[in-house]
Design a protein around this motif. Sequence first.
Motif, PDB file in Angstrom:
ATOM      1  N   UNK A  81     -27.801 -20.720 -19.282  1.00  0.00           N
ATOM      2  CA  UNK A  81     -28.753 -21.294 -20.241  1.00  0.00           C
ATOM      3  C   UNK A  81     -29.126 -22.718 -19.827  1.00  0.00           C
ATOM      4  N   UNK A  82     -28.151 -23.485 -19.375  1.00  0.00           N
ATOM      5  CA  UNK A  82     -28.424 -24.865 -18.940  1.00  0.00           C
ATOM      6  C   UNK A  82     -29.374 -24.881 -17.750  1.00  0.00           C
ATOM      7  N   UNK A  83     -29.183 -23.992 -16.792  1.00  0.00           N
ATOM      8  CA  UNK A  83     -30.081 -23.919 -15.642  1.00  0.00           C
ATOM      9  C   UNK A  83     -31.494 -23.530 -16.072  1.00  0.00           C
ATOM     10  N   UNK A  84     -31.601 -22.602 -17.017  1.00  0.00           N
ATOM     11  CA  UNK A  84     -32.919 -22.196 -17.507  1.00  0.00           C
ATOM     12  C   UNK A  84     -33.601 -23.343 -18.255  1.00  0.00           C
ATOM     13  N   UNK A  85     -32.854 -24.052 -19.090  1.00  0.00           N
ATOM     14  CA  UNK A  85     -33.414 -25.195 -19.830  1.00  0.00           C
ATOM     15  C   UNK A  85     -33.889 -26.263 -18.857  1.00  0.00           C
ATOM     16  N   UNK A  86     -33.120 -26.540 -17.829  1.00  0.00           N
ATOM     17  CA  UNK A  86     -33.505 -27.550 -16.852  1.00  0.00           C
ATOM     18  C   UNK A  86     -34.750 -27.117 -16.076  1.00  0.00           C
ATOM     19  N   UNK A  87     -34.843 -25.837 -15.720  1.00  0.00           N
ATOM     20  CA  UNK A  87     -36.015 -25.342 -14.993  1.00  0.00           C
ATOM     21  C   UNK A  87     -37.278 -25.474 -15.843  1.00  0.00           C
ATOM     22  N   UNK A  88     -37.182 -25.156 -17.127  1.00  0.00           N
ATOM     23  CA  UNK A  88     -38.332 -25.298 -18.024  1.00  0.00           C
ATOM     24  C   UNK A  88     -38.737 -26.765 -18.142  1.00  0.00           C
ATOM     25  N   UNK A  89     -37.770 -27.652 -18.266  1.00  0.00           N
ATOM     26  CA  UNK A  89     -38.068 -29.086 -18.369  1.00  0.00           C
ATOM     27  C   UNK A  89     -38.734 -29.593 -17.092  1.00  0.00           C
ATOM     28  N   UNK A  90     -38.264 -29.153 -15.932  1.00  0.00           N
ATOM     29  CA  UNK A  90     -38.866 -29.556 -14.663  1.00  0.00           C
ATOM     30  C   UNK A  90     -40.309 -29.054 -14.562  1.00  0.00           C
ATOM     31  N   UNK A  91     -40.552 -27.812 -14.983  1.00  0.00           N
ATOM     32  CA  UNK A  91     -41.908 -27.262 -14.961  1.00  0.00           C
ATOM     33  C   UNK A  91     -42.840 -28.071 -15.859  1.00  0.00           C
ATOM     34  N   UNK A  92     -42.344 -28.445 -17.035  1.00  0.00           N
ATOM     35  CA  UNK A  92     -43.168 -29.254 -17.947  1.00  0.00           C
ATOM     36  C   UNK A  92     -43.484 -30.616 -17.347  1.00  0.00           C
ATOM     37  N   UNK A  93     -42.507 -31.229 -16.688  1.00  0.00           N
ATOM     38  CA  UNK A  93     -42.753 -32.531 -16.056  1.00  0.00           C
ATOM     39  C   UNK A  93     -43.784 -32.416 -14.942  1.00  0.00           C
ATOM     40  N   UNK A  94     -43.665 -31.359 -14.140  1.00  0.00           N
ATOM     41  CA  UNK A  94     -44.641 -31.174 -13.052  1.00  0.00           C
ATOM     42  C   UNK A  94     -46.032 -30.942 -13.612  1.00  0.00           C
ATOM     43  N   UNK A  95     -46.148 -30.172 -14.698  1.00  0.00           N
ATOM     44  CA  UNK A  95     -47.454 -29.930 -15.309  1.00  0.00           C
ATOM     45  C   UNK A  95     -48.026 -31.224 -15.890  1.00  0.00           C
ATOM     46  N   UNK A  96     -47.166 -32.068 -16.456  1.00  0.00           N
ATOM     47  CA  UNK A  96     -47.630 -33.338 -17.007  1.00  0.00           C
ATOM     48  C   UNK A  96     -48.075 -34.295 -15.912  1.00  0.00           C
ATOM     49  N   UNK A  97     -47.491 -34.192 -14.737  1.00  0.00           N
ATOM     50  CA  UNK A  97     -47.829 -35.072 -13.619  1.00  0.00           C
ATOM     51  C   UNK A  97     -48.844 -34.425 -12.680  1.00  0.00           C
ATOM     52  N   UNK A  98     -49.523 -33.380 -13.143  1.00  0.00           N
ATOM     53  CA  UNK A  98     -50.474 -32.669 -12.294  1.00  0.00           C
ATOM     54  C   UNK A  98     -51.473 -33.669 -11.712  1.00  0.00           C
ATOM     55  N   UNK A  99     -51.625 -33.638 -10.413  1.00  0.00           N
ATOM     56  CA  UNK A  99     -52.549 -34.543  -9.751  1.00  0.00           C
ATOM     57  C   UNK A  99     -51.899 -35.844  -9.308  1.00  0.00           C
ATOM     58  N   UNK A 100     -50.721 -36.135  -9.802  1.00  0.00           N
ATOM     59  CA  UNK A 100     -50.021 -37.345  -9.397  1.00  0.00           C
ATOM     60  C   UNK A 100     -48.852 -36.947  -8.505  1.00  0.00           C
ATOM     61  N   UNK A 101     -48.719 -37.635  -7.392  1.00  0.00           N
ATOM     62  CA  UNK A 101     -47.591 -37.356  -6.507  1.00  0.00           C
ATOM     63  C   UNK A 101     -46.337 -37.998  -7.098  1.00  0.00           C
ATOM     64  N   UNK A 102     -45.346 -37.193  -7.350  1.00  0.00           N
ATOM     65  CA  UNK A 102     -44.096 -37.716  -7.897  1.00  0.00           C
ATOM     66  C   UNK A 102     -43.319 -38.417  -6.784  1.00  0.00           C
ATOM     67  N   UNK A 103     -42.892 -39.666  -7.014  1.00  0.00           N
ATOM     68  CA  UNK A 103     -42.167 -40.371  -5.960  1.00  0.00           C
ATOM     69  C   UNK A 103     -40.757 -39.812  -5.787  1.00  0.00           C
ATOM     70  N   UNK A 104     -40.277 -39.900  -4.563  1.00  0.00           N
ATOM     71  CA  UNK A 104     -38.894 -39.520  -4.308  1.00  0.00           C
ATOM     72  C   UNK A 104     -38.001 -40.636  -4.834  1.00  0.00           C
ATOM     73  N   UNK A 105     -36.717 -40.398  -4.873  1.00  0.00           N
ATOM     74  CA  UNK A 105     -35.769 -41.419  -5.343  1.00  0.00           C
ATOM     75  C   UNK A 105     -35.818 -42.653  -4.436  1.00  0.00           C
ATOM     76  N   UNK A 106     -35.905 -42.441  -3.113  1.00  0.00           N
ATOM     77  CA  UNK A 106     -35.957 -43.574  -2.173  1.00  0.00           C
ATOM     78  C   UNK A 106     -37.233 -44.396  -2.378  1.00  0.00           C
ATOM     79  N   UNK A 107     -38.362 -43.711  -2.572  1.00  0.00           N
ATOM     80  CA  UNK A 107     -39.612 -44.432  -2.818  1.00  0.00           C
ATOM     81  C   UNK A 107     -39.541 -45.208  -4.120  1.00  0.00           C
ATOM     82  N   UNK A 108     -38.963 -44.589  -5.144  1.00  0.00           N
ATOM     83  CA  UNK A 108     -38.850 -45.282  -6.424  1.00  0.00           C
ATOM     84  C   UNK A 108     -37.980 -46.525  -6.282  1.00  0.00           C
TER      85      UNK A 108
END
Length: 170
Positions: A81-108
Amino acid sequence: MAQSLVDIDRPLDEATRALLSSPPEPAGMSGAAIALFCVAGLFALGGVRGLLADDGGSSDNAYQAGRAVGPFFFTAILVGVALAVNAVAQRRRRAAQQGQAAPTRAQWEQHRRVWRAAWLCRRCQVAFFPAASLRPDFPASPAIPVEQFPLWVATTAERAFGPTAPPLPH
């Protein structure tokens, strides 16, 4: 006309504050998934404790099997369940950032280091980088209008820490 110190030290408006805010940290694991993983870990510890405890063996075999396997079965369900919840949250974040390149940890981290080195002149409403603020050979920057500050931070991070930059002294 001279400005009083009270006028110079007034709080920044919301638009300016948003432009000057720290770069957002890349998204990690969702809080709900972390909580579920913690609860699963507690159940796993309880299962290990149950395996190590000796209750005298007076119960029937089905009860003993359930007591031995039950906490681990429930742990496996919680992890799933935790893995599924995390996957859904990641999908929502990617959809919210559509068109924006998400920085890597090193870039941040590079962007954050540049952001922390910047100074703000509240009276002039400009940001700047003093000489040697990022590295010993780094020159001072010109005054940067607040509107251009986020782009300037990203560009400066690329130039200061990118592949063509000289190595940092340790």
